[in-house]
Every structure is written in C-alpha cells, then in structure tokens.
Design an enzyme around this catalytic site. Sequence first.
Site, PDB file in Angstrom:
ATOM      1  CE  LYS A 188      -2.357   6.768   8.475  1.00  0.00           C
ATOM      2  NZ  LYS A 188      -3.528   5.863   8.454  1.00  0.00           N
TER       3      LYS A 188
ATOM      4  CE  LYS B 204      -3.788   2.594   1.631  1.00  0.00           C
ATOM      5  NZ  LYS B 204      -4.917   2.796   2.515  1.00  0.00           N
TER       6      LYS B 204
END
Lengths: 297, 297, 297, 297
Positions: free
Chosen positions: A245, A170
């Site tokens: 983030k 990811k």
Amino acid sequence: MKIGFIGLGNMGAPMAHNLLKAGHTLNVFDLNPHAVQSLTAAGATAKETPKAASTDVEYVITMLPAAAHVRAVLAGADGILAGIAKNVTIIDSSTIDPASVTTFAELANLNGNTFVDAPVSGGTGGATAGTLTFMVGGSPTAYEHVKPVLQAMGKNIVHCGETSTGQVAKICNNLVLGITMAGVSEAMALGEALGIDPKVLGGIINTSTGRCWSSDTYNPFPGVIETAPSTRGYTGGFGTDLMLKDLGLATDAARLARQPIYLGALAAQLYQTMSSKGAGKLDFSAVIKLYRNEGDA
Amino acid sequence: MKIGFIGLGNMGAPMAHNLLKAGHTLNVFDLNPHAVQSLTAAGATAKETPKAASTDVEYVITMLPAAAHVRAVLAGADGILAGIAKNVTIIDSSTIDPASVTTFAELANLNGNTFVDAPVSGGTGGATAGTLTFMVGGSPTAYEHVKPVLQAMGKNIVHCGETSTGQVAKICNNLVLGITMAGVSEAMALGEALGIDPKVLGGIINTSTGRCWSSDTYNPFPGVIETAPSTRGYTGGFGTDLMLKDLGLATDAARLARQPIYLGALAAQLYQTMSSKGAGKLDFSAVIKLYRNEGDA
Amino acid sequence: MKIGFIGLGNMGAPMAHNLLKAGHTLNVFDLNPHAVQSLTAAGATAKETPKAASTDVEYVITMLPAAAHVRAVLAGADGILAGIAKNVTIIDSSTIDPASVTTFAELANLNGNTFVDAPVSGGTGGATAGTLTFMVGGSPTAYEHVKPVLQAMGKNIVHCGETSTGQVAKICNNLVLGITMAGVSEAMALGEALGIDPKVLGGIINTSTGRCWSSDTYNPFPGVIETAPSTRGYTGGFGTDLMLKDLGLATDAARLARQPIYLGALAAQLYQTMSSKGAGKLDFSAVIKLYRNEGDA
Amino acid sequence: MKIGFIGLGNMGAPMAHNLLKAGHTLNVFDLNPHAVQSLTAAGATAKETPKAASTDVEYVITMLPAAAHVRAVLAGADGILAGIAKNVTIIDSSTIDPASVTTFAELANLNGNTFVDAPVSGGTGGATAGTLTFMVGGSPTAYEHVKPVLQAMGKNIVHCGETSTGQVAKICNNLVLGITMAGVSEAMALGEALGIDPKVLGGIINTSTGRCWSSDTYNPFPGVIETAPSTRGYTGGFGTDLMLKDLGLATDAARLARQPIYLGALAAQLYQTMSSKGAGKLDFSAVIKLYRNEGDA
C-alpha cells in the site's frame, strides 16, 4: 479537551484508549459495534455518524484505511464538515496520498476549519504503548495546536512542514524501507549461495557501509537478528500488503510529480509477487523467499 | 617479518608504508617507478619482477586492480609462483570475484602455498591511517597466521570463513550499499519534488526505519550531512566507477550462482548511466543527479 | 440512429464528425464552445448538459480524458443517468481502468441501461479517417448492438469478452508496446555504442526474433524507418505523457490484481524521467534519448 | 575447399555435415570422440589437436561454447595459430563478447591471418537444415571471401560491418528478444488475471502495436500459438540458460561501453530466477511461469 475520534481499527482503538487515559473527553464513531463498545466501556460516548461525533468538539481525529474513506467521512452525507463548528481542527492520522491531503485541507479551509495530516509510525505496539511517532504537516501554529493532543498517543511529534508534508515524510521513509529490505534480502541470499555464514555476513554489513535498519534490526535472514520477524516465521511485523500500500502511494505520488523511482517501482513488484503467492499477511521481510531457492518455478 | 608487496597504487602504497612503520622488511614491485621510489625512500627494497619480490619472504601481499592482474602476477612469466618458497602465505587484498579466488587458491596449493583473500574497506583514508577493515577468507589457521601482518595496516581483521568468503562479504556489503544509495536518492528527490525540506526529511529517515549509512552518514542530498561528499560537490569519496566495478562483480557472481539480484542489477544500470555521462570519477552518491531535475548529470 | 456524444476533444471531435457523415443524428456536449461549434456547423445539436445530450437518444458515446470525468458525466448532477431512458446503451470509448468500468456498468445496470467499454487504438489519424480499432467489452448481444454504430468510426470492431475486457485488451497491448519500445531503444543505442550501423542493426532485428512493431514500424533510432516519428524529431506520434497514462493504468490494474509487472513498472519510470525533463509531448519513442549519450533529453 | 572445423557439438556437428555434403574437404577436431566418429563416418579426417586440424587448409571454422574455449583453441599450446599458414581465414561462429573478438582478430592479424566473427541464429533445426542466418563481422573483402563457405550451412549471410559487429548484431537482437518475451509474459498473465481470454488477447496484440515475434510466433501462453514451445510444455526451443548466456554477454558488453540497459539487466534476473528454480533447460518462454500464480512463495 473534547475530541471526536473516527475509525477504531487496529491502530485507532488503542490510540483512542490513550486519549481517554490522558483525561480527554471522547465522542467515537466506527461502523464496527464491537470496536465502539470497547471504547464506551472505557468512558467514550458512541455517536451514530461522523457528523454527530464531531459536533461540539475542539478536535476531530480520523484514522482510516485509505483516502476514499477519509473523503467519505469528511465530505459525504452525515460527514464531519456538515456538523462541525468553525475553528475546530481536524487531525488525519491515516496514511494517504499527499494530493488528497491538499484537497481535504482546501475543503476544510472553505468550511473554516484547519486540517492537519499526522500519519504515524510505530505499529500497533506503539499505538498501544503510546509511543508512536507522528509526522505532522501544517502551519507552525497548527502544529503547536495539535501537539498536546498527539502527545497523549505518541512520543515523537515531528513537524515536517506545511500541509501534506507529514504524508510525504512517511511515504519517502517507507520507500527507502521497502528498497533496503529487498536489497538486504538479495545480498543475504547471494551470500548464502556463495557459501558465507549468514550471521557472519550480517555482522559485517551491520558494521560497514551496508548498515541499515533492514539489516541490523529487522534482518530478513532467519537467525541473524533474534528479535526480527524472520526468526519467528515472518509473523507479527509489518505486513507485506501494508508495504505494498505504501509503495503504491509512493508510486502514485511520484507519477503525479513526474519523478522517477526506479528501485521503488521494482521493489513494489517484488512485494506484489509475494502478495500474489498468498504471502500478503506475512511480514514484508519475507520478500527474501523470492531470492532463496526453496521452491519450484 | 619479511614481506613481498606487489601493487603500489592509491591503496597499496600507504598500506606498504604502514608495514614499514610497523617494523616489517619489504620487497616491493610495481610497474610505476614513482610509486616504487616513495617506498624505497622509506626503507623498502625495489625488485624487478613479482617473482624477485616474492623470493625469500614469509608473506606476499598483492593489491591490484582486477583478477586479470592477480592472475598475471601469480601465474605469468616471472610471476610469484615461479619464485616463491613452499609454505609462504599469499594475501590478496584486491577486490576480485570469488570464483577467481578459488582458482588462485588451487594454483597456490598445488605449489605448496596458502592463498588468503583479504579485500578491504575504508578507502584511501583508512589505508593511510592504518584503520582499514580486512575481510579475510581462509582456514582458521590461515586467518591466525595473517592477522598480525594485517593489523599493521588495519583496525578490524574479520574472519569471514573459508577461502573466497572475504570477497563474498565485500561484494555483498557493497551490493547493499549501491542499492541503498540509489534508494535514498530517489526518496530524497521525491521528497524535494513534493515540497518537504530535505534536511527535515533526512532527519526523519535517519531516526526511523529508513535509517542507513547512505542516509545518516553519506546522504546524497547536498547539505543534509555536512561531512558527506554531496556537500562538497561529490568529490573525494568512493568513485562511481569503483561502485560500478563492485556491482559488476556482484552481477557476475550472482550469474554464476544463478541467484537473481533484481535491485542490484538495476542499480548498476543507474551508476552506468552516470558513468556514461562522464561522472565516473564523482562520488557514487552523485547518482541522485539522475533523479533531481537539473538537466544533464 | 439518434446518438448523444459527450467529449469533443482531439479524438472525440473527428469521431463525432464521422457519425454525422454516416447519417446519424447527434446531440453533442463539451465544455469547450469551439469544439461544440465545429460539430453544430456540421449538423449536430448542441446541448447544455450531459443529461440533456442523452435525453431521447438510442446510444450515448463518451470520449473523455480519465475515469473521474466519466464518473462525473455519468453520475454527477446533470449527469447522463439522470436523464437517460431505460434500454439506452452507453458506449465509453475513453481509456480508463477496468475496475472503474465495472463500477460504471453496475451503476448503468441499476438504471436499466447497458454500459459497454470500447477504447480505441489508431490515434487522431485513425479517428479522422474512420479507421480506428475498437476493443469492445460487453455481452455478445451488447457487442452486436453497438457494432453498427462503431463501424461508422472504425475499421476493426473487436469483441474482447465481457464488460471491462476492452480496457484490459488496450492496457495489455500498450504495456507490451511501452516495454518493446524501451527495449528496442536500449538495443539500438547499445549497438550504436559498439560500432554497428543502426540501419544494418535495424534490418537484422526486423528479420529476426527481435522483430516487433517498435522496431520495424516505429524504430526509435532516427533514419532507420523513414516514416517513424524518430525521423522527424519525435513529433506527431503517440505522446510520452499518453504512454505514461496507459502504463499508469496497467500498474494500477496490476496492483489491484496482485500481478507483478516488473518490466512494465520499470519502463513507466523511464517515460516518467522523459516527462520530468520536459519531453512529455514528444513521441514516446524519444525514450531512446535516455540511452544515447547526448546529454540532456 | 579445404577446411578445418573445431567444435562438433549440437550446432557444430550438423554444420560440419552440411559442409561435407556441399563437397568440401574437412579436418575435424573435438574432445568428444563420438562427435568426431560421426563426422569421419561421413568423410571427414579426424585430427588430434586444433593445430593439426588447421594445417594445410584454406579456412578454419570454430564453433565453441564460450570465449575462453576460443582463446584456448586459438592461442593455447597446440592451438590454431601455432600451426596455420599465412592468409588462412578463421571463421568463429561461436557466440562470444565483441571485446574478445577484437582481441582474437588482433592475434590472428599478427600471425598473418584474417579472423571473421560469424555467429548464427536458427538453432539446431537451422543447423541441420542448412538454413542458418550468419551475422558476419569483417571487411567487405573478408565477407566476400567467407560467403561461399557459409552458404553451405546457411540461407542468409548478412554482412554487419567491421570485425565484431556480427556479435554485436546477435547480442542486440537477443537483448530485444529477452525483453519482449518477458514483456509479453507479463501482459498475457495480467490479461488472464483481469479476465480476458488469452487467445483473444494474443489475437489483439498480434494485430496491434504490441505485435512482436515473442507474441505472434512464440507466445509464452499455452495454446495461443499452436506451434510454440509453450503449447508443448516449454520443451524443444531456445533454452533459458542460453538466453541467460546471451543476456550476460549483452550486460558485459554494455558495462564495457558504459551503456545502460535497464530492461535487459532486469530481464536477465528473471531468467536467472527461472534457472535457479531448475528451469534452465526449459524454453525461455517459460519465464511466464514467474507471472502466473501457480506456486507458493
């Protein structure tokens, strides 16, 4: 199956609903009572603590904002590991750093449990529709064991390799995404400044070697792709602060691994600039505003 | 048609051959006698100067390494503009900066000629197969006028807008390309360092939001895409020094336009590092060597 | 004064020795028995835990590698806060992130203690000679209270402002340092490649607007400054991994504050590249190796 | 001495005045009649062409905006080389790229003349006061030959080495300058965001390892250094567009030399952003505005 579900936020709530629809039995926990109510109305059982929610279940699923929350839910007072039986599998679908995953898996193993990282892509739309992609890190056995549960919430359940590789996949994908979006932004803005029609330029890039998702699906220049957030004022997509983030996770993981990520580190600063200007909630493709000459110094 | 062709290098020679095959009559000029011989053997007429090659023709095509060469061929002693008739159309397929195109077009107009920029993509393979993409900058009339000629050499003849937008399109596309390739390189190398199988990672990126030509067609990690230069030792693709040239054009055009290109400028330094280590002739995807811990590039 | 000293590493040990020399009474704690022995031989009292070391003292000083260690020593089992009396002042001279300082100060306040951040500059040489600079964050009263103790270990005791500003000062200074060193490196290497004598170039920069500590005191080009680490094979200075740690703190603090640090983030990647090539223990000025064409770092 | 002076702009005019004051005889040329008048009023002789201005002189000095102007004045129709006698020395004080200097020196040599590059630092203030620094590239003999002339206009006449090293020195110094100013800007803005008083932070940096001219003399944060442009609204210093020009020369020279300049290329984009926002005429230290949160996205 009997499942404990911890974390009923924008992503977790629709995921839990899909588990109920698929016929699973759910214990749920969240600090927010409204989030809990919506699930109990649909048939879930509310529990007072993560520990209570993970008692007498076969799987526990966590969907939380950051590694610190996972750590607290796992190993804090009234945490999962204090209440769970041996052989229960913990599936963490939060997006967190790979090093924390390794630590959490070790803690779980000491307790006789299996910990699988299974971060998702697909956004709140995919969570609601049950079409998420799950990137799963764990042994082949663990992968086969969690697959049927994840299939109630997602369409693609990809085995990425051993523990933590789901997060690695990811993070690496979103690293490319953050870079290509900023790259397409500077090319589209340069083209505009040099007098080419942005739709024409978009069309050329999308059929040539510059082709990428950030250009052909999510082009940051308004009007080039009708369905992209850029065409509706940069609303409703993948927020700048979320990209920030994920690039932060990539930066930290790269630092630990002593791997340089020149473009990724620079792209992070661009999104940080957007966030500092109050645009953290806009879709991340709004980064093109840094390149188009609309403002003062 | 009667055409003058100036510049018979790796790209120009096969392009000229395709014009002959399509039945056009060719005057050719190049400083290299071997390049000229190959064309005369195929039916072209060799000329001693650019001026001579552009006398009594309907079109002149130039395919040269840099703007300085185009300038010399156009406006130098024995240059095209000294010999050409009015109304002849000059098609420049070199990759050069947009500002020079504007100057050359003005010079041509003063002389009663039309100047069209038509840089190509597709490499020497596309030049030989006659499948190049031409990015054409010029008026709609000029575009229609050059289209049949270009179709003998290419498959896609794209009208990008007014004069110089052909170069703008090419530069902007290659700017994205240079960035995505370096971006994919750092993600693939980071993934490798963090323990995910590169083929698995490539597969995930290629079906997710990181998807791009630099990953799904030309992945820089050896073995991920069987047909990519990375899998054959970074040979036979688009050379690092050529990418460096195009990023240089982008940097210069951006400087003139006062447009920032943060990632592009940084990517240029990465390819420059490769070139300084003697890797300028390798395919540009070899930039991944800067990220993988193998020692010297 | 009666002082507890926790952390007797390369910096802590000579600092503790200087406190003894100045006549203070010391309780010491470290996991490494050799480090403890050296101090007990000089008159300190060894204690089994941080808690024991901070019982019956007026000040506690901590000198530890990272925030996680400070947290454990402070709030862990057998930690300082479990044993300390009210009104004792805790001075943390570790280099850590400002956000952790804020948390630690709150914990200390809840316990009735004052927490002062006082990171140092000056290296092991300054620690031994007692000539460190202390950058102190805390109230004016707290500053006056710790000053006499710090003066036994340092020459300049600078009050930077309220709690955590000592760390802010150190991080911001080292951010500039990391950038200027890489900047001087690329200028010196560019000058070398363009044929100017590096000593001449260094001399010009050092008397002109490019003047900086990284050039006039610590020039990365061997031979320009006789006393610089570059002239002795990049040994014995401020290690690349330490610079990397400090730029990591700057990057994290900037991310929390949503402040972009473009050059700082990029410079961090350069030092990261050096570290990944095995040069983490070399002086950070060895970053010039990335620019000089010598092959592997 | 009898001197031809070409280029009477902001820098050239006061330099020429200083030559007159020192008793030299001057032929002057400029396209701007006002600039010429001011010099003829002070005793210089106006000439119609560069060629005429360089006839019957011992030295020719050129002070022009860019290499293209120097080329035109040197080798164009009515250029210097068409009118000059053998053995006349040409001193070019323009700031241009080293590669052009090499070409110009070859042209001059072919004509029997010596070409010396002698770019300056010190700005219009130094030009008026006669306190410029000249960075001279040329043989030791050439240096000795031009020194007395340059001393009428400057205080430091530094011999940098062979032809073009004067430009190399200037470019490399300003490369460091452009980087340190942006670096200090991000550290000062980060410090401000993290709550330290900017004057305190400036004071710490200026007595520590972050010390540099961009911080201790020209600090970009208003109020830290009373005499810096930042304290008077970023007026009256070294303009952003001039810094951009010099970083452009550095980028181009680095590209030719295949030398990476990561931070320099990135810093150039920051100044380019400022220029694109209309701040090109502000002092280059205004780049700190990109880091301080004063504007919208």
